[in-house]
Write an enzyme that holds these catalytic residues in place. Sequence first.
Site, PDB file in Angstrom:
ATOM      1  N   ASP A 188       0.863  -1.187   0.000  1.00 36.71           N
ATOM      2  CA  ASP A 188       0.000   0.000   0.000  1.00 36.71           C
ATOM      3  C   ASP A 188       0.892   1.225   0.000  1.00 36.71           C
ATOM      4  OD1 ASP A 188      -1.592   2.173   0.871  1.00 36.71           O
ATOM      5  OD2 ASP A 188      -1.598   1.453   2.947  1.00 36.71           O
ATOM      6  N   VAL A 189       0.927   1.932  -1.139  1.00 37.21           N
ATOM      7  CA  VAL A 189       1.701   3.167  -1.208  1.00 37.21           C
ATOM      8  C   VAL A 189       0.765   4.300  -0.815  1.00 37.21           C
ATOM      9  CG1 VAL A 189       3.129   4.662  -2.639  1.00 37.21           C
ATOM     10  CG2 VAL A 189       3.084   2.193  -3.077  1.00 37.21           C
ATOM     11  N   GLY A 190       0.918   4.796   0.416  1.00 38.19           N
ATOM     12  CA  GLY A 190       0.062   5.872   0.912  1.00 38.19           C
ATOM     13  C   GLY A 190       0.614   7.226   0.524  1.00 38.19           C
TER      14      GLY A 190
ATOM     15  N   ILE B  31       4.854   3.794   3.086  1.00 34.61           N
ATOM     16  CA  ILE B  31       4.478   2.566   2.390  1.00 34.61           C
ATOM     17  C   ILE B  31       4.250   1.484   3.436  1.00 34.61           C
ATOM     18  CG2 ILE B  31       5.206   0.800   0.733  1.00 34.61           C
ATOM     19  CD1 ILE B  31       6.803   2.879  -0.711  1.00 34.61           C
TER      20      ILE B  31
ATOM     21  N   TYR C 200     -20.275   6.743  -7.440  1.00 34.32           N
ATOM     22  CA  TYR C 200     -19.597   8.052  -7.348  1.00 34.32           C
ATOM     23  C   TYR C 200     -19.831   8.767  -8.679  1.00 34.32           C
ATOM     24  CZ  TYR C 200     -15.678  10.378  -4.713  1.00 34.32           C
ATOM     25  OH  TYR C 200     -14.864  11.175  -3.938  1.00 34.32           O
TER      26      TYR C 200
ATOM     27  N   GLY D  81     -10.201   7.607  -5.237  1.00 32.50           N
ATOM     28  CA  GLY D  81      -8.885   7.088  -4.863  1.00 32.50           C
ATOM     29  C   GLY D  81      -8.863   5.564  -4.870  1.00 32.50           C
TER      30      GLY D  81
ATOM     31  N   ASP E 280      -7.131   3.673  -3.091  1.00 34.43           N
ATOM     32  CA  ASP E 280      -7.155   3.153  -1.706  1.00 34.43           C
ATOM     33  C   ASP E 280      -8.596   3.033  -1.209  1.00 34.43           C
ATOM     34  OD1 ASP E 280      -7.348   5.967  -1.695  1.00 34.43           O
ATOM     35  OD2 ASP E 280      -6.084   6.232   0.077  1.00 34.43           O
TER      36      ASP E 280
END
Length: 244
Positions: free
Chosen positions: A6-8, A12, A87, A94, A96
């Site tokens: 998970d690249v926030g 990471i 949406y 996003g 995520d």
Amino acid sequence: MILTVDVGNTRIKASVFEDNNALENFIFEKNELEKKIKNILEKYPKCSDLVAASVGKIEKESFFLFEKDLKIHFLTHEDIFPFVNKYATPKTLGIDRMVLAAGATLQFPKQNRLVIDAGTCITYDFIDENDNYLGGAISPGLRLRYESLHNFTAKLPLLTLEDPESYIGNSTAQAIHSGVVNGFVYEIDGFIDEYRAQFSNFIIILTGGDADFLAKRLKNTIFANSNFLLESLNQTYQYKIDND
Ligand SMILES: Nc1ncnc2c1ncn2[C@@H]1O[C@H](COP(=O)(O)OP(=O)(O)OP(=O)(O)O)[C@@H](O)[C@H]1O
Ligand SMILES: CC(C)(CO)[C@@H](O)C(=O)NCCC(=O)O
Ligand SMILES: [K+]
């Protein structure tokens, strides 16, 4: 074994899954990516797939350096997800949030779900019992609030997270802690109350870097699962393999 990454926006996070069990979790900075992935793969050579979701700035090439070792998959909006995206701008949702919504849909079937991710930003995502993703909210996370007060004023110091003594802050520091921490908690309790007024039943999933801090302070009782995004990444990938 599957390596989920998970690249926030800030850091990471990665986890190695064997079936549905997380064997080990890792947190690191973006500039350490190649070194860390290399170390993880040396420790877990049975990893056959790497699945990544990124909302941050990252060079995808860094991942493809490992293409000879395992299959690499970057989740995108073109992948298959287990919910209907209502949406109004589905392409800008996003990735995520898409993964969190997928995890909530798969882990908690046939019920209304509210996912709250308290990370760099706080995101709220609501998926109804018919698996329609309705939307939610985006607001600044805890640390971002401390940093913004400092960065966009002349006089406010940069403070580190501390529990306020009272909601009536009696000094600059106490006023900031009250504004940031109480504001954060009141916001989330307020949103939950608003959803309660509209939906009689829903489960709440709380995750993100501030989830544990938050869970103890909310009026509403919620259990935090700080690994929910990585678990969801693993499940979203399984779902893709099963349904592609
Ligand atoms: N070492 C750290 N670096 C940054 N944030 C930290 C750290 N330790 C705890 N935190 C808390 O975690 C929050 C950030 O959450 P998280 O780590 O989930 O963000 P992220 O890596 O940017 O991911 P995302 O973009 O998905 O929110 C901050 O508000 C902060 O209070
Ligand atoms: C809101 C963040 C920054 C949270 O990580 C991310 O999900 C993102 O960049 N979203 C794009 C905008 C949207 O979700 O509508
Ligand atoms: K977040």
